[in-house]
Design an enzyme around this catalytic site. Structure first.
Site, PDB file in Angstrom:
ATOM      1  N   MET A  30     -43.319-109.641 -33.219  1.00 30.00           N
ATOM      2  CA  MET A  30     -43.673-109.906 -31.899  1.00 30.00           C
ATOM      3  C   MET A  30     -42.581-110.983 -31.479  1.00 30.00           C
ATOM      4  O   MET A  30     -43.233-111.698 -30.604  1.00 30.00           O
ATOM      5  CB  MET A  30     -45.039-110.173 -31.853  1.00 30.00           C
ATOM      6  CG  MET A  30     -45.918-108.922 -31.934  1.00 30.00           C
ATOM      7  SD  MET A  30     -47.518-108.981 -31.083  1.00 30.00           S
ATOM      8  CE  MET A  30     -48.160-110.531 -31.654  1.00 30.00           C
ATOM      9  N   GLY A  31     -41.619-111.343 -32.454  1.00 29.25           N
ATOM     10  CA  GLY A  31     -40.747-112.644 -31.807  1.00 29.25           C
ATOM     11  C   GLY A  31     -41.341-113.790 -32.347  1.00 29.25           C
ATOM     12  O   GLY A  31     -42.371-113.990 -33.121  1.00 29.25           O
ATOM     13  N   HIS A  34     -40.030-116.909 -37.618  1.00 33.41           N
ATOM     14  CA  HIS A  34     -39.875-118.227 -38.559  1.00 33.41           C
ATOM     15  C   HIS A  34     -39.403-117.711 -39.830  1.00 33.41           C
ATOM     16  O   HIS A  34     -38.976-116.284 -39.958  1.00 33.41           O
ATOM     17  CB  HIS A  34     -41.195-118.978 -38.747  1.00 33.41           C
ATOM     18  CG  HIS A  34     -42.217-118.038 -38.935  1.00 33.41           C
ATOM     19  ND1 HIS A  34     -42.345-117.336 -40.056  1.00 33.41           N
ATOM     20  CD2 HIS A  34     -43.234-117.498 -38.233  1.00 33.41           C
ATOM     21  CE1 HIS A  34     -43.294-116.509 -39.838  1.00 33.41           C
ATOM     22  NE2 HIS A  34     -43.889-116.584 -38.993  1.00 33.41           N
ATOM     23  N   GLY A  36     -40.674-116.823 -42.442  1.00 31.54           N
ATOM     24  CA  GLY A  36     -41.365-115.734 -42.985  1.00 31.54           C
ATOM     25  C   GLY A  36     -40.704-114.373 -42.324  1.00 31.54           C
ATOM     26  O   GLY A  36     -40.585-113.457 -43.203  1.00 31.54           O
ATOM     27  N   HIS A  37     -40.593-114.032 -41.183  1.00 29.08           N
ATOM     28  CA  HIS A  37     -39.969-113.181 -40.846  1.00 29.08           C
ATOM     29  C   HIS A  37     -38.544-112.823 -41.362  1.00 29.08           C
ATOM     30  O   HIS A  37     -38.149-111.645 -41.412  1.00 29.08           O
ATOM     31  CB  HIS A  37     -39.720-113.186 -39.051  1.00 29.08           C
ATOM     32  CG  HIS A  37     -40.828-113.183 -38.302  1.00 29.08           C
ATOM     33  ND1 HIS A  37     -41.433-114.461 -37.712  1.00 29.08           N
ATOM     34  CD2 HIS A  37     -42.014-112.380 -38.094  1.00 29.08           C
ATOM     35  CE1 HIS A  37     -42.518-114.273 -37.244  1.00 29.08           C
ATOM     36  NE2 HIS A  37     -42.910-113.034 -37.359  1.00 29.08           N
ATOM     37  N   GLU A 148     -47.748-110.209 -45.935  1.00 29.42           N
ATOM     38  CA  GLU A 148     -49.048-110.103 -46.339  1.00 29.42           C
ATOM     39  C   GLU A 148     -49.974-111.263 -45.681  1.00 29.42           C
ATOM     40  O   GLU A 148     -51.241-111.125 -46.117  1.00 29.42           O
ATOM     41  CB  GLU A 148     -48.898-110.343 -47.998  1.00 29.42           C
ATOM     42  CG  GLU A 148     -48.337-109.312 -48.527  1.00 29.42           C
ATOM     43  CD  GLU A 148     -48.436-109.429 -50.305  1.00 29.42           C
ATOM     44  OE1 GLU A 148     -48.597-110.456 -50.702  1.00 29.42           O
ATOM     45  OE2 GLU A 148     -47.990-108.544 -51.060  1.00 29.42           O
ATOM     46  N   LYS A 149     -49.603-112.052 -45.075  1.00 27.92           N
ATOM     47  CA  LYS A 149     -50.371-112.862 -44.070  1.00 27.92           C
ATOM     48  C   LYS A 149     -51.311-112.268 -43.571  1.00 27.92           C
ATOM     49  O   LYS A 149     -52.594-112.588 -43.671  1.00 27.92           O
ATOM     50  CB  LYS A 149     -49.730-113.841 -43.374  1.00 27.92           C
ATOM     51  CG  LYS A 149     -50.538-114.939 -42.712  1.00 27.92           C
ATOM     52  CD  LYS A 149     -49.764-115.997 -41.978  1.00 27.92           C
ATOM     53  CE  LYS A 149     -49.733-115.415 -40.616  1.00 27.92           C
ATOM     54  NZ  LYS A 149     -50.809-115.288 -39.726  1.00 27.92           N
TER      55      LYS A 149
HETATM   56  O1  PAF Z   1     -47.554-108.708 -37.148  1.00 24.17           O
HETATM   57  C1  PAF Z   1     -47.199-108.591 -36.013  1.00 24.17           C
HETATM   58  O2  PAF Z   1     -46.305-109.258 -35.552  1.00 24.17           O
HETATM   59  C2  PAF Z   1     -47.726-107.518 -35.192  1.00 24.17           C
HETATM   60  O3  PAF Z   1     -49.137-107.264 -35.425  1.00 24.17           O
HETATM   61  C3  PAF Z   1     -46.956-106.250 -35.264  1.00 24.17           C
HETATM   62  C4  PAF Z   1     -47.031-105.600 -36.823  1.00 24.17           C
HETATM   63  C5  PAF Z   1     -45.455-106.600 -35.014  1.00 24.17           C
HETATM   64  C6  PAF Z   1     -47.361-105.160 -34.355  1.00 24.17           C
HETATM   65  O4  PAF Z   1     -47.222-105.708 -32.896  1.00 24.17           O
END
Ligand code: PAF
Length: 284
Positions: A30-31, A34, A36-37, A148-149
């Site tokens: 969802m943008g 950080h 983690g992404h 996994e968070k």
């Molecule tokens: O974890 C997220 O950022 C959201 O729940 C996801 C999996 C992108 C779905 O909108």
């Protein structure tokens, strides 16, 4: 890095890659990205030839009184970070591209959506399951990677993919933590300086409770103590539970695959975390 905003160009690009024999990874987000992404993108790069990240702040997973409007949106910064991390394609659909007029379908994963986050955020996991099903069907990746968070979310997505025979491998990525142990999350940006300085008490308390239970301490007593510790550090605990990592059923005693799950508010910000509880015979 290419940027596409609709399904047709997304699929055209993926068709090209597949024709060249490439394996494709999807990292839904969802943008407000950080590290983690970015670690999810790194996993995608190691396990596939091409990595797509999606950014979509999904209105269906926010409750009426949640933070949809103030959820951080920082498209340019996120795009630059993804490019540096080696992402090949950014999918940035509009709400209309995901939920066109007349959209009427909802995906619900019964049971797993009840406890913990589901109890506090009714409808949240239907929104997550619906958008993840859509993203998987839009892109048809070989693998999709989730942190996994959000362990309950990951369990629900795994169940949904198995139940609906969606041909994708779901990969869980380890939690990345700040130096004080706080799990990285886009919502950490809501914490003010004072709150951020005490936030590390949450993972510390969770870790101490996991170690105590692993060492044979009673679950109920340990959780009661941990709740009191959190409250005295300024948190308002919502739930703190020992549960099976797969079925999410609450446990009164430790066993293989058990995890501790917590949600607690620090000021208006809700923080969630989870940790495995060691059990004799666990793989090292
Ligand atoms: O974890 C997220 O950022 C959201 O729940 C996801 C999996 C992108 C779905 O909108």
């Amino acid at each position: 890095m290419d940027v596409v905003r609709d399904v047709a160009p997304l699929r055209a690009k993926i068709r090209e890659w597949r024709a060249a024999g490439d394996r494709v990874a999807l990292v839904p987000t969802m943008g407000a990205l950080h590290e983690g992404h970015l670690s999810l993108v790194g996993i995608g790069r190691r396990r596939a030839h091409r990595v797509i990240a999606s950014i979509f702040v999904n209105p269906k997973q926010f409750g009426a009184h949640e933070d949809l409007d103030r959820y951080p949106r920082q498209e340019a910064r996120d795009g630059a970070l993804l490019q540096q991390a080696g992402c090949d394609l950014l999918f940035l659909p509009s709400p209309q591209a995901v939920y066109p007029d007349g959209f009427s379908t909802s995906v619900s994963v019964a049971g797993l959506d009840r406890p913990m986050e589901g109890a506090s955020r009714p409808g949240h996991f239907d929104g997550v399951a619906t958008v993840v099903a859509k993203l998987l069907l839009m892109a048809f990746p070989d693998i999709a990677i989730f942190g996994e968070k959000d362990w309950q979310q990951l369990a629900i997505i795994r169940r949904m993919v198995a139940d609906l025979n969606i041909p994708v491998d779901i990969i869980g990525a380890p939690i990345l933590r700040d130096p004080d142990g706080l799990a990285m999350s886009s919502r950490n940006a809501y914490l003010d300086e004072q709150q951020r300085s005490v936030a590390g008490a949450l993972p510390r308390t969770l870790h101490a409770a996991a170690q105590a239970i692993a060492g044979g301490a009673g679950v109920a007593e340990t959780l009661a103590t941990a709740r009191a510790v959190l409250a005295s550090a300024g948190f308002k605990p919502d739930y703190l539970t020992l549960a099976d990592g797969e079925t999410l059923e609450p446990l009164e005693t430790n066993r293989q695959g058990a995890r501790l799950f917590v949600a607690a508010k620090l000021g208006p910000t809700r923080i969630i975390d989870n940790m495995p509880v060691p059990f004799p015979g666990d793989p090292k």
